[in-house]
Scaffold this active site. Sequence first.
Site, mmCIF file in Angstrom:
data_model
loop_
_atom_site.group_PDB
_atom_site.id
_atom_site.type_symbol
_atom_site.label_atom_id
_atom_site.label_comp_id
_atom_site.label_asym_id
_atom_site.label_seq_id
_atom_site.Cartn_x
_atom_site.Cartn_y
_atom_site.Cartn_z
ATOM 1 N N HIS A 162 0.826 -1.212 0.000
ATOM 2 C CA HIS A 162 0.000 0.000 0.000
ATOM 3 C C HIS A 162 0.864 1.267 0.000
ATOM 4 O O HIS A 162 0.427 2.315 0.479
ATOM 5 C CB HIS A 162 -0.948 0.039 1.206
ATOM 6 C CG HIS A 162 -1.724 -1.232 1.381
ATOM 7 N ND1 HIS A 162 -2.971 -1.426 0.848
ATOM 8 C CD2 HIS A 162 -1.397 -2.386 2.018
ATOM 9 C CE1 HIS A 162 -3.399 -2.652 1.160
ATOM 10 N NE2 HIS A 162 -2.461 -3.257 1.858
ATOM 11 N N SER A 283 13.424 21.886 -16.804
ATOM 12 C CA SER A 283 12.162 22.602 -16.934
ATOM 13 C C SER A 283 12.436 23.916 -17.650
ATOM 14 O O SER A 283 13.527 24.482 -17.541
ATOM 15 C CB SER A 283 11.595 22.857 -15.536
ATOM 16 O OG SER A 283 10.833 24.042 -15.516
ATOM 17 N N LYS A 289 15.041 22.257 -11.720
ATOM 18 C CA LYS A 289 14.413 20.953 -11.934
ATOM 19 C C LYS A 289 15.251 19.949 -12.734
ATOM 20 O O LYS A 289 15.945 20.303 -13.660
ATOM 21 C CB LYS A 289 13.068 21.125 -12.664
ATOM 22 C CG LYS A 289 11.947 21.728 -11.859
ATOM 23 C CD LYS A 289 11.549 20.920 -10.624
ATOM 24 C CE LYS A 289 10.811 19.642 -10.939
ATOM 25 N NZ LYS A 289 9.497 19.858 -11.546
ATOM 26 N N GLU A 296 8.772 8.518 -17.513
ATOM 27 C CA GLU A 296 7.367 8.881 -17.757
ATOM 28 C C GLU A 296 6.981 8.506 -19.191
ATOM 29 O O GLU A 296 5.877 8.045 -19.449
ATOM 30 C CB GLU A 296 7.155 10.370 -17.505
ATOM 31 C CG GLU A 296 7.302 10.710 -16.022
ATOM 32 C CD GLU A 296 7.526 12.189 -15.754
ATOM 33 O OE1 GLU A 296 7.329 13.007 -16.666
ATOM 34 O OE2 GLU A 296 7.921 12.532 -14.618
#
Length: 464
Positions: A162, A283, A289, A296
């Site tokens: 979980h 970014s 960043k 992804e």
Amino acid sequence: MVINKNNRTVWKSRISKTKLSYFDKIGSSIDIDKRLYNEDISCSIAHVEMLHKQKIISFKIKNKIIFGLKKIKNEIIKKNFLFHKEDEDIHMSIERRLFEIIGEDAGFLHTARSRNDQVLTDFKIWIKNSSNEIIKLINSLLKTILKNAEKNVHTLMPGFTHLKNAQPISFSHYLLAYIEMFIRDKKRFENNFTSLLENPLGVAALTGTTFNIDRTYTTKKLNFNSSTKNSIDTVSDRDFVLDFLYASSVCSMHLSRFAEEFIIWNSDAFNLISLNDKIVTGSSIMPQKKNPDPLEFLRGQTGILYGNLFSMLTILKGLPLSYFKDLQEDKKIVFDSFDKLKQCILISNEVLNNYTVNKKRMYQLCNIGYLTSTDLADYIVRELNYPFRKAYNITANLVNYCEKNKKSFQDLRIEDIKKIEPKLNENVLNIFDLNNSVKSKKSFGGTSFDNIKKMIKIYKKEIK
Ligand code: ARG
């Protein structure tokens, strides 16, 4: 619309048209199925050799056709071949060029076959070869994972359920879990070989042929194992396409689970791993960043692979037997899934060669969340001969005590523990040691260091 040497469409004697219709344009698949040129030429060569062996065409014509086909192959390889939209598909394109090179004798090539069996033969061979390519890529990914696992046998981290800290594990054990998944993926592709190795060539349009062909001959020549057994089923069947798309989807799903996990672990909140600069992007506005875009990307591709599987399932749903133009979409779908899966495996390999394990942080996180609670309950069962449920409750009470008093298990003294269970003695304190916890998970398949070392040896032999 396919035009032969004399600038006549193949079906001109039946269908009169002066120019390409809108449908001819959209119905053309040449831009996609030209990837089958090599398979198509090999199948045609095997076919004419069989026709000659069976005395259906002469020696001279066989040689002429083979000469022409080889010339075409060369032209395509050297990029001297002109693919015309009017050629509908790769089969007609090659036939058209054959007419240009050897003249009317090119017309013997299509004796005793249809594009329906031709395309299936090409496509099965293509999928078989591409599955082998994927298997090889999975193999190199497995080797990379194994290298990672070898380096991290003693790297402790929390195992999650979980997404909550559950029990300490070796990071290596986690990595070996992916070895199991990718070995199954390889098997899934291998299992598909049974149907991929049934030769469709010779069933013609849907009924077989009046010519005395020898299907066993082309079966052997083209490295199939046997010939398909029912001509109607053969030209209607795309199960082998679904099998490939399913195997690709499952493999890609495994990659996406890995990607997601690495994204989470690379996040500032978790910080269990750090991706190297080689595999992050910046970014446009936030100068600080470093984003895990490649991961992804591969997580996202899985959606497209599932979509491809569902597209094919939907195309086939309710489709009467036997051949319909609907089926032509299969190539686009399979090529896309193959290209994407290949890319995803390569990316995963790159990622696994370009990240750092934040061992200290992994260890720290093991101290949050009372990860050795189950070990304690097990210990109480063994030491005090209590039923597991009673030991579970005692342990839960100790966790409550710790939470209330803002202590970790490591902070406990035996006096604290005796307040909850007076029969326990000092030995119990060893149970909170994280290394001991991992070491003690000796049951087959468990995370103990010994098990992991044994498994690494086995995988090293298995993954060649
Ligand atoms: N390009 C076609 C396909 O892939 C080849 C089969 C054509 N057969 C036909 N009966 N029109 O589906």
